[in-house]
Design an enzyme around this catalytic site. Sequence first.
Site, PDB file in Angstrom:
ATOM      1  N   PHE A 362       0.805  -1.229   0.000  1.00 59.54           N
ATOM      2  CA  PHE A 362       0.000   0.000   0.000  1.00 59.54           C
ATOM      3  C   PHE A 362       0.838   1.278   0.000  1.00 59.54           C
ATOM      4  CE2 PHE A 362      -1.913  -3.279   2.856  1.00 59.54           C
ATOM      5  CZ  PHE A 362      -2.742  -3.841   1.902  1.00 59.54           C
ATOM      6  N   CYS A 363       1.972   1.262  -0.665  1.00 57.78           N
ATOM      7  CA  CYS A 363       2.866   2.444  -0.691  1.00 57.78           C
ATOM      8  C   CYS A 363       3.163   2.932   0.722  1.00 57.78           C
ATOM      9  CB  CYS A 363       2.263   3.583  -1.520  1.00 57.78           C
ATOM     10  SG  CYS A 363       2.219   3.233  -3.258  1.00 57.78           S
ATOM     11  N   ALA A 364       3.299   1.995   1.652  1.00 55.06           N
ATOM     12  CA  ALA A 364       3.617   2.354   3.034  1.00 55.06           C
ATOM     13  C   ALA A 364       4.593   1.302   3.565  1.00 55.06           C
ATOM     14  CB  ALA A 364       2.344   2.410   3.868  1.00 55.06           C
TER      15      ALA A 364
END
Length: 438
Positions: A362-364
């Site tokens: 999740f781009c995290a």
Amino acid sequence: MTTFADNTCAALARVSGDDLRVPLVQGGTVSYANFDYAASAPALAAVTERVSQLLPYYASVHRGAGYASRISTECYETSRDSVRRFVDAADDQVVVFTRNTTDSLNLLAACVPGDTVVLDTEHHANFLPWARNGRRVVTAAATVEETIGRLVAELCAKPAALLAVTGASNVTGELLPLDRLAHIAHLCGARILVDAAQLVPHRRVSLRECAIDYLAFSGHKLYAPFGAGVLVGRRDWLDAADPYLAGGGAVVEVGVDSARWAPAPQRHEAGSPNVLGVAALAAACDALRAIDAETQLAHERALTERLRAGLRAIPGADLLRIWSDSADAVGIVAFTLDGFDPGQVAAYLSAECGIGVRDGRFCAHPLLARLGLDGALRASIGLGTTSADVDRLVDALATLVRTGPSWTYARTDGHWNPTPETRPFAADAAGASPCALG
Ligand SMILES: Cc1ncc(COP(=O)(O)O)c(C=O)c1O
């Protein structure tokens, strides 16, 4: 089964694709259950309508005397008012149109006259840009209270120009107390930026009431998928900084060796602007303002609770949380299923059940690493979600855990796919897929 809230919101805010049917690997079609609103939300009917109305008048903005140009320019400029009203901006805050949240945050990062303090739980868009000019990363603690304590300590230890936080986590939907954080930032002599990419599609925000200095969000997550985003914020830093892009529209006067730059917002909007995207974003702001906030909240809470309860009843399902004491969350639920690769589960839901979810990190990446995971699943809820969709998702996951998938899946180039893949896609759809048209 449909709840009262489903009916209420469906009547107020129809989204495109709510009658979409998608193919299944085993044959036949089924109505699409979209649980990926957090990635990109479908267009609100009001948005599609506004764009269709404007299309015949599409012409250059700020650059033409023709009637269509005047209409396009008027539409572009009045869109700022829609955004201002939507976020209740203060008088000294300007609305700069961008491509998306990432663009807005990179723009602001180039304007901040000092260090930026940021949490390690952020989306990469609210993490990487600050590295350019004095990023100070605070490690989130197990509770919100302790995390705020760490932010205070960092802000007190050494002056910072900006505290950058996320309004709602794109992984767990958890919310931070923004008014409190704004107060703390200001006491410590810093300003506050809120990455509202996941917040504004779900909750009303008043910049004035919360004393938020800068807010960034994306049209495509706000039911306006036409390529525009926004940065709303205090004028002085934006006026003092170099233009984000150098070019036409951002200048007052240009000589061979000199340029006199316009103030914000034009200063940071060089080049021909995306008037259709901006009009779409403004239409979404207007449409969401017209929906009763309590009704929207009730719709989302009922569905999110139903989803959480359903997931908790599935053996091996584990729901993610960043903070054990977070008081509230928007309709985003991340989870893992013991013994199943998230990518394979997402492929199964899509291929055998016609359900769209997100899997991965999740781009995290720093947050997932802190949670001890290299991947998870995320189901996110929006205005078009119904309780029947939620039940379908929960039932599909329960069936997977009970009996396993009915199809086979293989991982190639890091992605799980059904083998064989029998659904038509652009390459072989012979006209059945929208990508194959023409
Ligand atoms: C919290 C958050 N911030 C920023 C972004 C980046 O948004 P965009 O890709 O529209 O720039 C996202 C996208 O998922 C997000 O969830």
